[in-house]
Design a protein around this motif. Sequence first.
Motif, PDB file in Angstrom:
ATOM      1  N   GLU A 111      16.543  11.766   6.165  1.00 49.01           N
ATOM      2  CA  GLU A 111      15.716  11.877   4.931  1.00 49.01           C
ATOM      3  C   GLU A 111      16.382  11.197   3.931  1.00 49.01           C
ATOM      4  O   GLU A 111      17.642  10.981   4.204  1.00 49.01           O
ATOM      5  N   LEU A 112      15.820  10.358   2.958  1.00 54.77           N
ATOM      6  CA  LEU A 112      16.313   9.861   2.126  1.00 54.77           C
ATOM      7  C   LEU A 112      15.839  10.099   0.739  1.00 54.77           C
ATOM      8  O   LEU A 112      14.607   9.490   0.353  1.00 54.77           O
ATOM      9  N   PRO A 113      16.187  11.277  -0.039  1.00 55.43           N
ATOM     10  CA  PRO A 113      15.505  11.448  -1.321  1.00 55.43           C
ATOM     11  C   PRO A 113      15.813  10.487  -2.382  1.00 55.43           C
ATOM     12  O   PRO A 113      17.155  10.257  -2.617  1.00 55.43           O
ATOM     13  N   VAL A 114      15.035   9.846  -2.952  1.00 51.21           N
ATOM     14  CA  VAL A 114      15.299   8.727  -4.051  1.00 51.21           C
ATOM     15  C   VAL A 114      14.109   9.266  -5.431  1.00 51.21           C
ATOM     16  O   VAL A 114      13.298   9.993  -5.004  1.00 51.21           O
ATOM     17  N   THR A 115      14.783   8.654  -6.368  1.00 47.73           N
ATOM     18  CA  THR A 115      13.928   8.713  -7.714  1.00 47.73           C
ATOM     19  C   THR A 115      13.847   7.316  -8.320  1.00 47.73           C
ATOM     20  O   THR A 115      14.505   6.426  -7.830  1.00 47.73           O
ATOM     21  N   TRP A 116      13.172   7.309  -9.416  1.00 49.38           N
ATOM     22  CA  TRP A 116      13.451   5.893 -10.277  1.00 49.38           C
ATOM     23  C   TRP A 116      13.019   6.186 -11.597  1.00 49.38           C
ATOM     24  O   TRP A 116      12.616   7.226 -11.938  1.00 49.38           O
ATOM     25  N   GLU A 170       0.984  -1.231   0.130  1.00 47.55           N
ATOM     26  CA  GLU A 170      -0.071   0.159   0.013  1.00 47.55           C
ATOM     27  C   GLU A 170       0.845   1.168  -0.057  1.00 47.55           C
ATOM     28  O   GLU A 170       0.400   2.189  -0.616  1.00 47.55           O
ATOM     29  N   HIS A 171       1.889   1.408   0.825  1.00 50.47           N
ATOM     30  CA  HIS A 171       3.115   2.426   0.732  1.00 50.47           C
ATOM     31  C   HIS A 171       3.520   2.606  -0.536  1.00 50.47           C
ATOM     32  O   HIS A 171       3.915   3.583  -0.949  1.00 50.47           O
ATOM     33  N   LEU A 172       3.946   1.366  -1.113  1.00 50.83           N
ATOM     34  CA  LEU A 172       4.524   1.621  -2.463  1.00 50.83           C
ATOM     35  C   LEU A 172       3.599   1.940  -3.563  1.00 50.83           C
ATOM     36  O   LEU A 172       4.101   2.722  -4.566  1.00 50.83           O
ATOM     37  N   ASP A 173       2.380   1.584  -3.554  1.00 52.22           N
ATOM     38  CA  ASP A 173       1.564   2.189  -4.346  1.00 52.22           C
ATOM     39  C   ASP A 173       1.157   3.725  -4.501  1.00 52.22           C
ATOM     40  O   ASP A 173       1.396   4.203  -5.405  1.00 52.22           O
ATOM     41  N   ALA A 174       1.188   3.920  -3.200  1.00 52.91           N
ATOM     42  CA  ALA A 174       1.146   5.535  -2.888  1.00 52.91           C
ATOM     43  C   ALA A 174       2.554   6.285  -3.227  1.00 52.91           C
ATOM     44  O   ALA A 174       2.244   7.340  -3.876  1.00 52.91           O
ATOM     45  N   ILE A 175       3.598   5.680  -3.198  1.00 57.86           N
ATOM     46  CA  ILE A 175       4.627   6.301  -3.732  1.00 57.86           C
ATOM     47  C   ILE A 175       4.989   6.206  -5.305  1.00 57.86           C
ATOM     48  O   ILE A 175       5.317   7.323  -5.811  1.00 57.86           O
ATOM     49  N   GLU A 176       4.450   5.188  -5.835  1.00 60.03           N
ATOM     50  CA  GLU A 176       4.114   5.190  -7.339  1.00 60.03           C
ATOM     51  C   GLU A 176       3.276   6.292  -7.932  1.00 60.03           C
ATOM     52  O   GLU A 176       3.730   6.911  -8.777  1.00 60.03           O
ATOM     53  N   ALA A 177       2.282   6.341  -7.225  1.00 59.69           N
ATOM     54  CA  ALA A 177       1.393   7.095  -7.651  1.00 59.69           C
ATOM     55  C   ALA A 177       1.638   8.637  -7.690  1.00 59.69           C
ATOM     56  O   ALA A 177       1.444   9.488  -8.408  1.00 59.69           O
ATOM     57  N   GLN A 178       2.493   9.141  -6.400  1.00 60.79           N
ATOM     58  CA  GLN A 178       3.118  10.259  -6.588  1.00 60.79           C
ATOM     59  C   GLN A 178       4.087  10.680  -7.384  1.00 60.79           C
ATOM     60  O   GLN A 178       4.175  11.571  -7.986  1.00 60.79           O
ATOM     61  N   GLY A 179       5.014   9.634  -7.624  1.00 63.97           N
ATOM     62  CA  GLY A 179       6.309   9.709  -8.607  1.00 63.97           C
ATOM     63  C   GLY A 179       6.936  10.470  -7.949  1.00 63.97           C
ATOM     64  O   GLY A 179       7.057  11.231  -6.961  1.00 63.97           O
ATOM     65  N   GLY A 180       8.478  10.338  -8.389  1.00 64.60           N
ATOM     66  CA  GLY A 180       9.608  10.810  -7.938  1.00 64.60           C
ATOM     67  C   GLY A 180       9.958  12.134  -8.153  1.00 64.60           C
ATOM     68  O   GLY A 180       9.401  12.829  -9.018  1.00 64.60           O
ATOM     69  N   PRO A 181      10.925  12.550  -7.629  1.00 66.58           N
ATOM     70  CA  PRO A 181      11.604  12.207  -6.172  1.00 66.58           C
ATOM     71  C   PRO A 181      10.876  12.194  -4.991  1.00 66.58           C
ATOM     72  O   PRO A 181       9.802  13.085  -4.906  1.00 66.58           O
TER      73      PRO A 181
END
Length: 399
Positions: A394-399, A124-135
């Motif tokens: 904090e850990l700023p990431v993108t993909w 569920e948390h990764l769903d939200a992260i993917e929906a938000q988009g990076g970073p």
Amino acid sequence: MPEPTVDVPAVPKARSCPFLPPDGIADIRAAAPVTRATFTSGHEAWLVTGYEEVRALLRAPSFSVQVPHALHTQDGVVTQKPGRGSLLWQDEPEHTSDRKLLAKEFTVRRMQALRPNIQRIVDEHLDAIEAQGGPVDLVKTFANPVPSMVISDLFGVPVERRAEFQDIAEAMMRVDQDAAATEAAGMRLGGLLYQLVQERRADPGDDLISALITTEDPDGVVDDMFLMNAAGTLLIAAHDTTACMIGLGAALLLDRPDQLALLREDPSLVANAVEELLRYLTIGQFGGERVATRDVELGGVRIAEGEQVVAHVLAADFDPAFVEEPERFDITRRPAPHLAFGFGAHQCIGQQLARIELQIVFETLLRRLPTLRLAKPVEELRFRTDMVFYGVHELPVTW
């Protein structure tokens, strides 16, 4: 604050590499695995850095956790310790009795049964992260909330109170504040837990507090205070430690592309990788404090009754007598009996839950976000040198 003795060096804290132990600690270990040192509080005590010596200290019944000074805080004040059920601040015989009561709820079988719920929370948390988009900040969006949700579900903490619980946990883990601020956070936690215990007594559910309320208790020790102490200790410790390991572990893997590629290409390495992460990043950066209850010899050194001792588990996990080439991070390394969860009577009661969480987190993270990468150089990250447990703020990431 007492004046440190000139010829007693301070415990090293500065790190040239944020993923390795403090500079100079290896030299201290090589010269004398048990030696005198000056700590943040200004007090002197024995510093134990060798692997075998730390193990001997942590399993010895001649050392108590009821220390007279807090060596790692600026004011050296020992705040009032919780009573029955707190485990971390208990000696025998109460510690053994209370641990047996709690251990019934932390069996390997029960922890394994939590896997589906942990997987759901991670997804569920990764769903939200993917929906938000990076970073994104992986600490804020993933490393902190995932273990908070897992342990809150286990203890039945209502959803609407979980943000408050995270705030309290952060406040209680700081080492750069005075005792009054820590006590204030403890009071807030006590109020939250008292209300939670009363709700579970009135309306039991499928959670750990409800299970403890109904457990067999021949000595009659499981009262409201026991439940609050047990829940408070486990909630804070389980949340903060796992959150730190997720954030710091992700930062290390993203900084070591060869090891990241190995794990991404062969997910079956995840259990092995977690053990190496635990050893390499041993997040209890200051060590466990003890006081000798009688004269005792440790590592060929005589420690007198009443003298304080610190088990520097991070230094111990990098002892070349314990593991070959300790500064080499290698997820294919044969797992060794590291001390990241402690040792002896006070070894972490929730270690199986932590392992399961970390395995699910890293396998799923790399599967769902295979191109994950740092959005900021490691040199620009803020590391948790101001907290009990080491990690990244904090850990700023993108993909």
